[in-house]
Design an enzyme around this catalytic site. Structure first.
Site, PDB file in Angstrom:
ATOM      1  N   ARG A 118       0.804  -1.245  -0.004  1.00 10.23           N
ATOM      2  CA  ARG A 118       0.007  -0.025  -0.019  1.00 10.23           C
ATOM      3  C   ARG A 118       0.731   1.284   0.124  1.00 10.23           C
ATOM      4  O   ARG A 118       0.392   2.311   0.278  1.00 10.23           O
ATOM      5  CB  ARG A 118      -0.907  -0.023   1.074  1.00 10.23           C
ATOM      6  CG  ARG A 118      -1.994  -1.237   1.100  1.00 10.23           C
ATOM      7  CD  ARG A 118      -3.140  -0.858   2.037  1.00 10.23           C
ATOM      8  NE  ARG A 118      -4.040  -2.035   2.000  1.00 10.23           N
ATOM      9  CZ  ARG A 118      -3.973  -2.983   2.891  1.00 10.23           C
ATOM     10  NH1 ARG A 118      -2.941  -2.962   3.705  1.00 10.23           N
ATOM     11  NH2 ARG A 118      -4.641  -4.025   2.813  1.00 10.23           N
ATOM     12  N   LYS A 140       2.251  11.310 -11.711  1.00 13.58           N
ATOM     13  CA  LYS A 140       1.480  10.421 -12.552  1.00 13.58           C
ATOM     14  C   LYS A 140       2.229   9.070 -12.643  1.00 13.58           C
ATOM     15  O   LYS A 140       3.386   9.067 -13.056  1.00 13.58           O
ATOM     16  CB  LYS A 140       1.210  10.810 -13.948  1.00 13.58           C
ATOM     17  CG  LYS A 140       0.152  11.842 -13.810  1.00 13.58           C
ATOM     18  CD  LYS A 140      -0.297  12.023 -15.332  1.00 13.58           C
ATOM     19  CE  LYS A 140      -1.409  13.185 -15.458  1.00 13.58           C
ATOM     20  NZ  LYS A 140      -1.901  13.624 -16.710  1.00 13.58           N
ATOM     21  N   GLU A 182       8.036  17.902 -26.230  1.00 16.98           N
ATOM     22  CA  GLU A 182       7.339  18.333 -24.651  1.00 16.98           C
ATOM     23  C   GLU A 182       7.761  19.710 -24.207  1.00 16.98           C
ATOM     24  O   GLU A 182       7.169  20.348 -23.401  1.00 16.98           O
ATOM     25  CB  GLU A 182       7.720  17.005 -23.545  1.00 16.98           C
ATOM     26  CG  GLU A 182       7.079  15.667 -24.031  1.00 16.98           C
ATOM     27  CD  GLU A 182       5.554  15.592 -23.890  1.00 16.98           C
ATOM     28  OE1 GLU A 182       4.844  16.527 -23.537  1.00 16.98           O
ATOM     29  OE2 GLU A 182       5.279  14.301 -24.235  1.00 16.98           O
ATOM     30  N   LYS A 224       6.016  22.824 -14.742  1.00 25.25           N
ATOM     31  CA  LYS A 224       5.200  21.565 -14.446  1.00 25.25           C
ATOM     32  C   LYS A 224       4.967  21.621 -13.033  1.00 25.25           C
ATOM     33  O   LYS A 224       4.107  21.366 -12.464  1.00 25.25           O
ATOM     34  CB  LYS A 224       6.028  20.436 -14.753  1.00 25.25           C
ATOM     35  CG  LYS A 224       5.244  19.129 -14.485  1.00 25.25           C
ATOM     36  CD  LYS A 224       5.283  18.059 -15.314  1.00 25.25           C
ATOM     37  CE  LYS A 224       4.194  17.082 -15.013  1.00 25.25           C
ATOM     38  NZ  LYS A 224       4.399  15.954 -15.708  1.00 25.25           N
ATOM     39  N   GLU A 234      -5.470  16.818 -11.854  1.00 24.79           N
ATOM     40  CA  GLU A 234      -5.943  17.106 -13.088  1.00 24.79           C
ATOM     41  C   GLU A 234      -7.457  17.418 -13.213  1.00 24.79           C
ATOM     42  O   GLU A 234      -8.183  16.732 -14.072  1.00 24.79           O
ATOM     43  CB  GLU A 234      -5.636  16.031 -14.095  1.00 24.79           C
ATOM     44  CG  GLU A 234      -5.596  16.335 -15.700  1.00 24.79           C
ATOM     45  CD  GLU A 234      -5.030  15.368 -16.734  1.00 24.79           C
ATOM     46  OE1 GLU A 234      -3.707  15.132 -16.398  1.00 24.79           O
ATOM     47  OE2 GLU A 234      -5.786  15.168 -17.455  1.00 24.79           O
ATOM     48  N   ARG A 238      -3.985  21.534 -15.141  1.00 28.81           N
ATOM     49  CA  ARG A 238      -3.052  20.393 -15.439  1.00 28.81           C
ATOM     50  C   ARG A 238      -3.225  19.656 -16.898  1.00 28.81           C
ATOM     51  O   ARG A 238      -2.392  19.356 -17.516  1.00 28.81           O
ATOM     52  CB  ARG A 238      -3.020  19.237 -14.227  1.00 28.81           C
ATOM     53  CG  ARG A 238      -1.829  17.982 -14.481  1.00 28.81           C
ATOM     54  CD  ARG A 238      -1.786  17.301 -13.463  1.00 28.81           C
ATOM     55  NE  ARG A 238      -0.359  16.377 -13.622  1.00 28.81           N
ATOM     56  CZ  ARG A 238       0.024  15.521 -12.956  1.00 28.81           C
ATOM     57  NH1 ARG A 238       0.002  15.526 -11.740  1.00 28.81           N
ATOM     58  NH2 ARG A 238       1.287  14.884 -13.302  1.00 28.81           N
ATOM     59  N   ASN A 242      -1.613  18.310 -21.603  1.00 25.30           N
ATOM     60  CA  ASN A 242      -1.926  17.310 -22.685  1.00 25.30           C
ATOM     61  C   ASN A 242      -1.952  17.885 -24.001  1.00 25.30           C
ATOM     62  O   ASN A 242      -2.629  17.299 -24.923  1.00 25.30           O
ATOM     63  CB  ASN A 242      -3.084  16.595 -22.253  1.00 25.30           C
ATOM     64  CG  ASN A 242      -3.103  15.786 -21.083  1.00 25.30           C
ATOM     65  OD1 ASN A 242      -2.086  15.168 -20.814  1.00 25.30           O
ATOM     66  ND2 ASN A 242      -3.970  15.724 -20.175  1.00 25.30           N
ATOM     67  N   HIS A 245      -1.882  15.820 -26.948  1.00 23.55           N
ATOM     68  CA  HIS A 245      -2.110  14.478 -26.689  1.00 23.55           C
ATOM     69  C   HIS A 245      -3.163  13.579 -27.164  1.00 23.55           C
ATOM     70  O   HIS A 245      -3.103  12.498 -27.412  1.00 23.55           O
ATOM     71  CB  HIS A 245      -1.825  14.232 -25.104  1.00 23.55           C
ATOM     72  CG  HIS A 245      -0.310  14.716 -24.906  1.00 23.55           C
ATOM     73  ND1 HIS A 245       0.170  15.986 -24.876  1.00 23.55           N
ATOM     74  CD2 HIS A 245       0.542  13.798 -24.092  1.00 23.55           C
ATOM     75  CE1 HIS A 245       1.494  15.620 -24.361  1.00 23.55           C
ATOM     76  NE2 HIS A 245       1.668  14.468 -23.704  1.00 23.55           N
ATOM     77  N   HIS A 249      -2.238  10.564 -28.999  1.00 26.12           N
ATOM     78  CA  HIS A 249      -2.390   9.063 -28.829  1.00 26.12           C
ATOM     79  C   HIS A 249      -2.939   8.489 -29.710  1.00 26.12           C
ATOM     80  O   HIS A 249      -2.859   7.346 -29.964  1.00 26.12           O
ATOM     81  CB  HIS A 249      -3.306   9.325 -27.409  1.00 26.12           C
ATOM     82  CG  HIS A 249      -2.699   9.427 -25.995  1.00 26.12           C
ATOM     83  ND1 HIS A 249      -3.106   9.787 -25.090  1.00 26.12           N
ATOM     84  CD2 HIS A 249      -1.110   9.585 -25.828  1.00 26.12           C
ATOM     85  CE1 HIS A 249      -2.390  10.368 -23.927  1.00 26.12           C
ATOM     86  NE2 HIS A 249      -1.123   9.538 -24.546  1.00 26.12           N
ATOM     87  N   HIS A 262       6.425   8.562 -28.529  1.00 23.10           N
ATOM     88  CA  HIS A 262       5.387   9.544 -28.078  1.00 23.10           C
ATOM     89  C   HIS A 262       5.654  11.048 -28.199  1.00 23.10           C
ATOM     90  O   HIS A 262       4.658  11.547 -28.631  1.00 23.10           O
ATOM     91  CB  HIS A 262       5.448   9.289 -26.206  1.00 23.10           C
ATOM     92  CG  HIS A 262       4.535  10.270 -25.562  1.00 23.10           C
ATOM     93  ND1 HIS A 262       2.938  10.004 -25.701  1.00 23.10           N
ATOM     94  CD2 HIS A 262       4.825  11.117 -24.672  1.00 23.10           C
ATOM     95  CE1 HIS A 262       2.393  11.032 -24.737  1.00 23.10           C
ATOM     96  NE2 HIS A 262       3.560  11.777 -24.242  1.00 23.10           N
TER      97      HIS A 262
END
Ligand code: NAD
Ligand code: GLY
Length: 355
Positions: A118, A140, A182, A224, A234, A238, A242, A245, A249, A262
Site C-alpha cells: 500500500r 502520474k 514536450e 510543471k 488534473e 493540469r 496534454n 496528446h 495518442h 510519444h
C-alpha cells in the site's frame, strides 16, 4: 546545483538539477527512509549509469532489478515480476525504490511504489529529456493495458527527483527530439518568452550545451511544478499539459506503440491543435508557422501519418482518458503562451483539418 520544489503540503518534494549530479551522494542519500533501497532500471540504462549511482549510494544496502527495455514492458507482467523480487528480497515499506531510466521505468517504478504494501517511498532519477522535463515530476504513475496506454495507475509523488543533464549525452537523437516536443509544449501552453528563447537557441540545444540544457530543464520543471501544485489530480489547469496528446495518442495507437515515439506523435498532434486554433480564430497563421518551424528545427514530424483521416482519429480519440461525458476534450492554444481546454470542437471542423 539548482533546486526547485513541487509544493504539495506534506507531500512536497525537491527537484535537483545539475550536470554530473548522479555521482553526488548528497543528492539522493538524505531522502532514503532506511539503509535499504532497490534500483529499478533496464538493460540499456544500466551499463551507462548504474555504477555512478551505486558510487553515490555507498554504504546503502542496494538490490538492482533490471527489466527489458521498451514501452511494451510497461505492463502488469513486469509489475508482478518486480513485486515478486521485492517480496523475495524482504523489501518492506521503508525500503526506497529508485527509478533509474526514462519515462517507462519511472512510470512503472512509481506504480509499484504506490502499490507495494500500500505504498513505499520512491525516488525518480530520469535519464531521458522527456522524463527530465515531464514524466518524473507530478506523480502520474501507470502501466499499460492491452486495450489502452496508461490505463492502470495512480497519482503517487516521489520523495525527490534527481536530474543529471549529462545523462543526455548518450541519448539517441530521435529520443532527444521527442523530449524537445514536450519542451516546446510548455512554451506554447504557458510561457511565450520561453518559446522565443527556444527559437533563438536551437543550435545550442542541438549541440547539447550543458548551460542551455540545464536552463531548459529548470524552466520546464518549474512550469510543471507550478501547474501540479495548483491541480495535482488534473481537474483543471493540469489538463493543459496534454496539448497535442489527444491527437497524438490516436497516432500512437494507430501506428502501433513504439513505431512513433510519444514525443513525435505529440509534435504532430500539437500542430493539429494549432491548426484548429487558427481555424477558430484563436491563433494567427504566423504563430502556427512559428510552431511548425520550431518543431521542424528539431526534426520532429509536423503532419499526421498519410493514411490517417478524421474517421481513423475519431475511432481512437473516443477511448482517450480525456473523454468526459462522451465528449472529447481538446487543449487548444490561444496564441503562443496560453491555452484552454474545450469540448466545443465539432466533428465537421475536425474533418476540415484531419481530412
Ligand atoms: P523510454 O523510457 O522508453 O526511454 C527511451 C529510450 O531511451 C529507451 O530505449 C531507454 O532505455 C533509453 N534511454 C534512457 N535513458 C538513456 C540515456 N541516458 N542514454 C541512452 N539511452 C537512454 O521513453 P521516455 O520517452 O523517456 O518516456 C516515455 C514514457 O513516459 C511513456 O510510457 C509515456 O507514457 C510516459 N510519460 C509519462 C508521463 C507522466 O506524467 N508520468 C508524462 C509523459 C510521458
Ligand atoms: N504529462 C502530463 C501530466 O503530467 O499531467
Amino acid at each position: 546545483m539548482s533546486t526547485l520544489t513541487v509544493e504539495l503540503g506534506e507531500r512536497s518534494y525537491p527537484i535537483h538539477i545539475e550536470s554530473g549530479i548522479l555521482k553526488n551522494s548528497s543528492s539522493i542519500k538524505p531522502y532514503l527512509t532506511s539503509g535499504k533501497a532497490v534500483v529499478i532500471t533496464n538493460n540499456v540504462v544500466k551499463p551507462l549509469m548504474l555504477d555512478s549511482l551505486l558510487e553515490a549510494l555507498e554504504g546503502i544496502d542496494i538490490d538492482v532489478i533490471e527489466i527489458p527495455d521498451g514501452e511494451q514492458h510497461k505492463n502488469l507482467t513486469q509489475f508482478e515480476n518486480i513485486i515478486t523480487r521485492l517480496l523475495e528480497s524482504n523489501a518492506s515499506r521503508d525500503t526506497t525504490l529508485i527509478a533509474l531510466g526514462g519515462g517507462v521505468i519511472g512510470d512503472l517504478t512509481g506504480f509499484v511504489a504506490a502499490s507495494f504494501q500500500r505504498g513505499m517511498p520512491f525516488v525518480q532519477v530520469p535519464t531521458t529529456l522527456l522524463s527530465q522535463v515531464d514524466s518524473s515530476v507530478g506523480g502520474k504513475t501507470a502501466v499499460n493495458h492491452p486495450l489502452g496506454k496508461n490505463m492502470i495507475g495512480a497519482f503517487y509523488q516521489p520523495k525527490v527527483v534527481v536530474i543529471d543533464s549529462a545523462s543526455l549525452n548518450t541519448l539517441p537523437d530521435n529520443e532527444f527530439a521527442a523530449g524537445m516536443a514536450e519542451v516546446i509544449k510548455y512554451g506554447i501552453i504557458y510561457d511565450a518568452e520561453f518559446f522565443d528563447w527556444l527559437e533563438s537557441n536551437v543550435d545550442a540545444l542541438l549541440q547539447k550545451s550543458p548551460e542551455h540544457l540545464n536552463y531548459t530543464i529548470e524552466k520546464c520543471c518549474q512550469i510543471k511544478a507550478d501547474i501540479v501544485a495548483q491541480d495535482e489530480r488534473e481537474n483543471g489547469i493540469r489538463a493543459l499539459l496534454n496539448l497535442g496528446h489527444t491527437f497524438g495518442h490516436a497516432i500512437e495507437a494507430e501506428m502501433g506503440y513504439g513505431n512513433w515515439l510519444h514525443g513525435e506523435a505529440v509534435s504532430a498532434g500539437m500542430v493539429l491543435a494549432c491548426q484548429t486554433a487558427v481555424k477558430i480564430g484563436w491563433m494567427d497563421e504566423s504563430e502556427l508557422t512559428r510552431v511548425t518551424q520550431l518543431l521542424t528545427a528539431f526534426s520532429l514530424p509536423v503532419t499526421q501519418p498519410e493514411h490517417m483521416d478524421c474517421a481513423t482519429f475519431m475511432k481512437h480519440m473516443q477511448h482517450d482518458k480525456k473523454v468526459k461525458s462522451g465528449k472529447i476534450r481538446f487543449i487548444i492554444p490561444k496564441g503562443i503562451g496560453h491555452a484552454v481546454v474545450t469540448q466545443d470542437i465539432d466533428e465537421s471542423m475536425l474533418k476540415d483539418i484531419l481530412g
